[in-house]
Design an enzyme around this catalytic site. Structure first.
Site, PDB file in Angstrom:
ATOM      1  N   SER A  53       0.102   5.420  -1.538  1.00 41.00           N
ATOM      2  CA  SER A  53      -0.671   6.556  -1.018  1.00 41.00           C
ATOM      3  C   SER A  53      -0.807   6.476   0.497  1.00 41.00           C
ATOM      4  CB  SER A  53      -2.077   6.594  -1.648  1.00 41.00           C
ATOM      5  OG  SER A  53      -2.834   5.461  -1.230  1.00 41.00           O
ATOM      6  N   GLY A  54      -1.317   7.546   1.086  1.00 44.46           N
ATOM      7  CA  GLY A  54      -1.715   7.567   2.491  1.00 44.46           C
ATOM      8  C   GLY A  54      -0.649   7.125   3.479  1.00 44.46           C
ATOM      9  N   ILE A  55      -1.060   6.265   4.399  1.00 45.78           N
ATOM     10  CA  ILE A  55      -0.166   5.796   5.458  1.00 45.78           C
ATOM     11  C   ILE A  55       1.015   5.029   4.869  1.00 45.78           C
ATOM     12  CG2 ILE A  55       0.018   4.228   7.436  1.00 45.78           C
ATOM     13  CD1 ILE A  55      -2.873   4.993   8.155  1.00 45.78           C
ATOM     14  N   GLY A 111       0.815  -1.212   0.000  1.00 42.46           N
ATOM     15  CA  GLY A 111       0.000   0.000   0.000  1.00 42.46           C
ATOM     16  C   GLY A 111       0.847   1.258   0.000  1.00 42.46           C
ATOM     17  N   TYR A 166     -15.780  -4.578   7.641  1.00 45.84           N
ATOM     18  CA  TYR A 166     -14.495  -3.884   7.800  1.00 45.84           C
ATOM     19  C   TYR A 166     -13.944  -4.103   9.203  1.00 45.84           C
ATOM     20  CZ  TYR A 166     -11.091  -0.082   8.109  1.00 45.84           C
ATOM     21  OH  TYR A 166      -9.948   0.652   8.301  1.00 45.84           O
TER      22      TYR A 166
END
Length: 252
Positions: A18-20, A15, A156
């Site tokens: 993007s992001g974290i 991942g 989730y």
């Protein structure tokens, strides 16, 4: 850098586009790590690479966890040039808010495939002696949703709860191989996913969510810095724990 240095360590990050995940790559590079970055979007991975410290040794794997790929083959090839894995951060994940009556087995499977099974499969592969450094640390990005309930988040939350409990059991199994395994549970963090959610729910609902965080919404680097700690020798006696990084969200 001292105890928090990641020099001479190769860190695999999923991942990372993007992001974290991107922030983890940037912070790890600041601490001297070599990086093996995984993501679906080659352009966004290249953007991550452009933000790393100059001179950072880096390799990329473009792969979609929602499709069947031979992860071991991809990793084995890259390790020849980047070195054996001393750290692993599973940041890849999908978030879904869906009423119970609309949940399907397909949605359930797609979320668990990325949030849980992909990370555990990678951990299985890089825990093998031929791929891991002498000592290693695995960090799974979970969520406060795996600890507290929220309407519309059944699947989730279940996936993130699985990450927390699975990582805890994994830590017991891999300790004898000198691998530490921990999870991190963030609350709301300023990422593209959060921005998209706020756009969809409106200003009033967004402000109500922000108010649930006594220290405000987090930044991606707040989570990334916790990852650096758990990957580093400063955390050499920490395994099987879930580190909550939530601005006070779960303290209420």
């Amino acid at each position: 850098m001292g105890l928090f240095s990641l020099s001479n360590k190769t860190i695999l990050i999923t991942g990372a586009s993007s992001g974290i995940g991107r922030s983890c790559a940037v912070q790890c590079s600041k601490m001297g790590a070599s990086l093996l970055l995984m993501g679906r979007n080659v352009d966004e991975l290249n953007r991550t690479v452009s933000e790393l410290q100059p001179g950072t040794k880096v390799e990329m794997i473009v792969a979609d966890f929602s499709k069947m790929v031979d992860l071991e083959l991809l990793i084995a090839e890259k390790i020849l040039t980047i070195g054996k894995i001393a750290g692993f951060i599973h940041c890849a994940g999908v978030e879904k808010t869906l009423p119970l009556k609309k949940q399907t087995s397909e949605v359930f499977q797609s979320i668990f495939d990325i949030n849980v099974f992909a990370g555990f499969e990678l951990a299985k592969i890089i825990s093998l002696k031929k791929y891991k450094a002498e000592k290693a640390s695995f960090v799974f990005i979970a969520s406060v949703a795996g600890m507290v309930g929220e309407s519309g988040k059944t699947i989730y939350s279940a996936s993130k709860g699985a990450v927390i409990s699975g990582a805890r059991s994994m830590s017991m199994e891999l300790a004898r191989s000198d691998i530490r395994v921990n999870s991190i549970s963030p609350a709301m963090v300023k990422t593209p996913i959060l921005e998209k959610m706020f756009d969809g729910i409106g200003e009033e609902a967004s402000q109500n969510i922000i108010k649930k965080h006594p220290l405000g919404i987090g930044e991606p680097e707040d989570v990334a810095n916790a990852c650096v700690f758990l990957l580093s020798d400063a955390a050499k006696w920490i395994t099987g724990t879930n580190l909550v990084v939530d601005g006070g969200y779960t303290a209420q």
